[in-house]
Design a protein around this motif. Structure first.
Motif, PDB file in Angstrom:
ATOM      1  N   ARG A  21      64.596  71.853  50.718  1.00  0.00           N
ATOM      2  CA  ARG A  21      63.581  72.901  50.931  1.00  0.00           C
ATOM      3  C   ARG A  21      62.222  72.479  50.390  1.00  0.00           C
ATOM      4  NH1 ARG A  21      67.724  76.229  49.239  1.00  0.00           N
ATOM      5  NH2 ARG A  21      66.769  76.455  47.185  1.00  0.00           N
ATOM      6  N   ALA A  22      62.198  71.876  49.229  1.00  0.00           N
ATOM      7  CA  ALA A  22      60.936  71.504  48.586  1.00  0.00           C
ATOM      8  C   ALA A  22      60.205  70.383  49.320  1.00  0.00           C
ATOM      9  CB  ALA A  22      61.186  71.092  47.139  1.00  0.00           C
ATOM     10  N   ARG A  23      60.947  69.386  49.779  1.00  0.00           N
ATOM     11  CA  ARG A  23      60.322  68.240  50.443  1.00  0.00           C
ATOM     12  C   ARG A  23      60.169  68.432  51.943  1.00  0.00           C
ATOM     13  NH1 ARG A  23      62.946  62.870  47.622  1.00  0.00           N
ATOM     14  NH2 ARG A  23      62.409  63.397  45.476  1.00  0.00           N
ATOM     15  N   GLY A  24      60.961  69.322  52.526  1.00  0.00           N
ATOM     16  CA  GLY A  24      60.897  69.539  53.969  1.00  0.00           C
ATOM     17  C   GLY A  24      61.737  68.553  54.752  1.00  0.00           C
ATOM     18  N   ALA A  25      61.674  67.289  54.387  1.00  0.00           N
ATOM     19  CA  ALA A  25      62.468  66.232  55.015  1.00  0.00           C
ATOM     20  C   ALA A  25      62.749  65.172  53.947  1.00  0.00           C
ATOM     21  CB  ALA A  25      61.732  65.611  56.187  1.00  0.00           C
ATOM     22  N   VAL A  26      64.001  64.736  53.877  1.00  0.00           N
ATOM     23  CA  VAL A  26      64.371  63.784  52.826  1.00  0.00           C
ATOM     24  C   VAL A  26      65.573  62.951  53.273  1.00  0.00           C
ATOM     25  CG1 VAL A  26      65.835  65.476  51.642  1.00  0.00           C
ATOM     26  CG2 VAL A  26      64.890  63.579  50.344  1.00  0.00           C
ATOM     27  N   LEU A  27      65.592  61.682  52.878  1.00  0.00           N
ATOM     28  CA  LEU A  27      66.762  60.823  53.092  1.00  0.00           C
ATOM     29  C   LEU A  27      67.701  61.018  51.916  1.00  0.00           C
ATOM     30  CD1 LEU A  27      65.211  57.430  54.244  1.00  0.00           C
ATOM     31  CD2 LEU A  27      66.443  59.091  55.640  1.00  0.00           C
ATOM     32  N   LEU A  28      68.969  61.309  52.222  1.00  0.00           N
ATOM     33  CA  LEU A  28      69.974  61.514  51.184  1.00  0.00           C
ATOM     34  C   LEU A  28      71.179  60.634  51.448  1.00  0.00           C
ATOM     35  CD1 LEU A  28      69.995  65.426  51.115  1.00  0.00           C
ATOM     36  CD2 LEU A  28      68.889  63.902  49.464  1.00  0.00           C
ATOM     37  N   SER A  29      71.717  60.052  50.397  1.00  0.00           N
ATOM     38  CA  SER A  29      72.987  59.321  50.494  1.00  0.00           C
ATOM     39  C   SER A  29      74.110  60.310  50.246  1.00  0.00           C
ATOM     40  CB  SER A  29      73.051  58.207  49.453  1.00  0.00           C
ATOM     41  OG  SER A  29      72.126  57.199  49.769  1.00  0.00           O
ATOM     42  N   THR A  30      75.115  60.286  51.117  1.00  0.00           N
ATOM     43  CA  THR A  30      76.257  61.180  50.968  1.00  0.00           C
ATOM     44  C   THR A  30      77.520  60.427  50.567  1.00  0.00           C
ATOM     45  OG1 THR A  30      76.666  61.028  53.342  1.00  0.00           O
ATOM     46  CG2 THR A  30      75.326  62.882  52.582  1.00  0.00           C
ATOM     47  N   SER A  31      77.451  59.115  50.550  1.00  0.00           N
ATOM     48  CA  SER A  31      78.518  58.241  50.057  1.00  0.00           C
ATOM     49  C   SER A  31      77.847  56.908  49.738  1.00  0.00           C
ATOM     50  CB  SER A  31      79.621  58.066  51.110  1.00  0.00           C
ATOM     51  OG  SER A  31      79.241  57.118  52.079  1.00  0.00           O
ATOM     52  N   PRO A  32      78.575  55.967  49.165  1.00  0.00           N
ATOM     53  CA  PRO A  32      77.960  54.669  48.872  1.00  0.00           C
ATOM     54  C   PRO A  32      77.449  53.929  50.116  1.00  0.00           C
ATOM     55  CG  PRO A  32      79.949  54.933  47.587  1.00  0.00           C
ATOM     56  CD  PRO A  32      79.916  56.078  48.575  1.00  0.00           C
ATOM     57  N   THR A  33      77.969  54.276  51.284  1.00  0.00           N
ATOM     58  CA  THR A  33      77.579  53.557  52.503  1.00  0.00           C
ATOM     59  C   THR A  33      76.970  54.448  53.593  1.00  0.00           C
ATOM     60  OG1 THR A  33      79.815  53.804  53.388  1.00  0.00           O
ATOM     61  CG2 THR A  33      79.340  51.787  52.146  1.00  0.00           C
ATOM     62  N   THR A  34      76.773  55.732  53.317  1.00  0.00           N
ATOM     63  CA  THR A  34      76.301  56.656  54.341  1.00  0.00           C
ATOM     64  C   THR A  34      75.061  57.405  53.874  1.00  0.00           C
ATOM     65  OG1 THR A  34      78.592  56.994  55.003  1.00  0.00           O
ATOM     66  CG2 THR A  34      76.997  58.564  55.839  1.00  0.00           C
ATOM     67  N   PHE A  35      74.072  57.513  54.766  1.00  0.00           N
ATOM     68  CA  PHE A  35      72.897  58.320  54.470  1.00  0.00           C
ATOM     69  C   PHE A  35      72.361  58.882  55.779  1.00  0.00           C
ATOM     70  CE2 PHE A  35      71.090  54.248  55.549  1.00  0.00           C
ATOM     71  CZ  PHE A  35      69.908  54.547  56.218  1.00  0.00           C
ATOM     72  N   ASP A  36      71.510  59.901  55.659  1.00  0.00           N
ATOM     73  CA  ASP A  36      70.870  60.502  56.826  1.00  0.00           C
ATOM     74  C   ASP A  36      69.598  61.196  56.360  1.00  0.00           C
ATOM     75  OD1 ASP A  36      70.407  61.263  59.459  1.00  0.00           O
ATOM     76  OD2 ASP A  36      72.391  62.141  59.720  1.00  0.00           O
ATOM     77  N   ARG A  37      68.815  61.608  57.337  1.00  0.00           N
ATOM     78  CA  ARG A  37      67.590  62.367  57.075  1.00  0.00           C
ATOM     79  C   ARG A  37      67.901  63.835  57.298  1.00  0.00           C
ATOM     80  NH1 ARG A  37      63.207  64.104  60.464  1.00  0.00           N
ATOM     81  NH2 ARG A  37      61.253  64.209  59.300  1.00  0.00           N
ATOM     82  N   TYR A  38      67.622  64.651  56.294  1.00  0.00           N
ATOM     83  CA  TYR A  38      67.882  66.083  56.339  1.00  0.00           C
ATOM     84  C   TYR A  38      66.557  66.824  56.279  1.00  0.00           C
ATOM     85  CZ  TYR A  38      72.566  64.471  55.467  1.00  0.00           C
ATOM     86  OH  TYR A  38      73.773  63.806  55.579  1.00  0.00           O
ATOM     87  N   VAL A  39      66.479  67.923  57.020  1.00  0.00           N
ATOM     88  CA  VAL A  39      65.232  68.688  57.108  1.00  0.00           C
ATOM     89  C   VAL A  39      65.491  70.156  56.820  1.00  0.00           C
ATOM     90  CG1 VAL A  39      64.241  67.060  58.765  1.00  0.00           C
ATOM     91  CG2 VAL A  39      65.423  69.101  59.607  1.00  0.00           C
ATOM     92  N   SER A  40      64.402  70.856  56.484  1.00  0.00           N
ATOM     93  CA  SER A  40      64.504  72.285  56.196  1.00  0.00           C
ATOM     94  C   SER A  40      64.133  73.160  57.380  1.00  0.00           C
ATOM     95  CB  SER A  40      63.609  72.643  55.007  1.00  0.00           C
ATOM     96  OG  SER A  40      62.256  72.358  55.319  1.00  0.00           O
TER      97      SER A  40
END
Length: 80
Positions: A21-40
């Motif tokens: 919510r604060a950044r609006g869009a952010v890359l997050l790791s959800t496991s040691p080998t997986t990440f994605d871009r999440y948005v608000s």
């Protein structure tokens, strides 16, 4: 110097949701080998993309709703 992505399994559900919510869009790791871009919100997506609900693992919730990813719908793969 490169910054590491926040790692959701080490954070609380509330902290991850607040970060999106604060950044609006952010890359997050959800496991040691997986990440994605999440948005608000949809304004962080490109023209033609729609929002898709996203749940990620966090320290206190294995399926924490944190926001959305941007998704390009097509006739064959549309999933609201």
């Amino acid at each position: 110097m490169a910054q590491s992505r926040p790692y959701t399994p080490s954070m609380s559900c509330g902290a991850v949701a607040a970060l999106v919510r604060a950044r609006g869009a952010v890359l997050l790791s959800t496991s040691p080998t997986t990440f994605d871009r999440y948005v608000s919100a949809a304004n962080y997506c490109s023209v033609g993309e729609v929002l898709k609900n996203q749940w990620v693992p966090t320290r206190d919730n294995p399926q924490c709703f944190i926001g959305y990813t941007c998704f390009v719908p097509s006739r064959d793969n549309w999933v609201p």
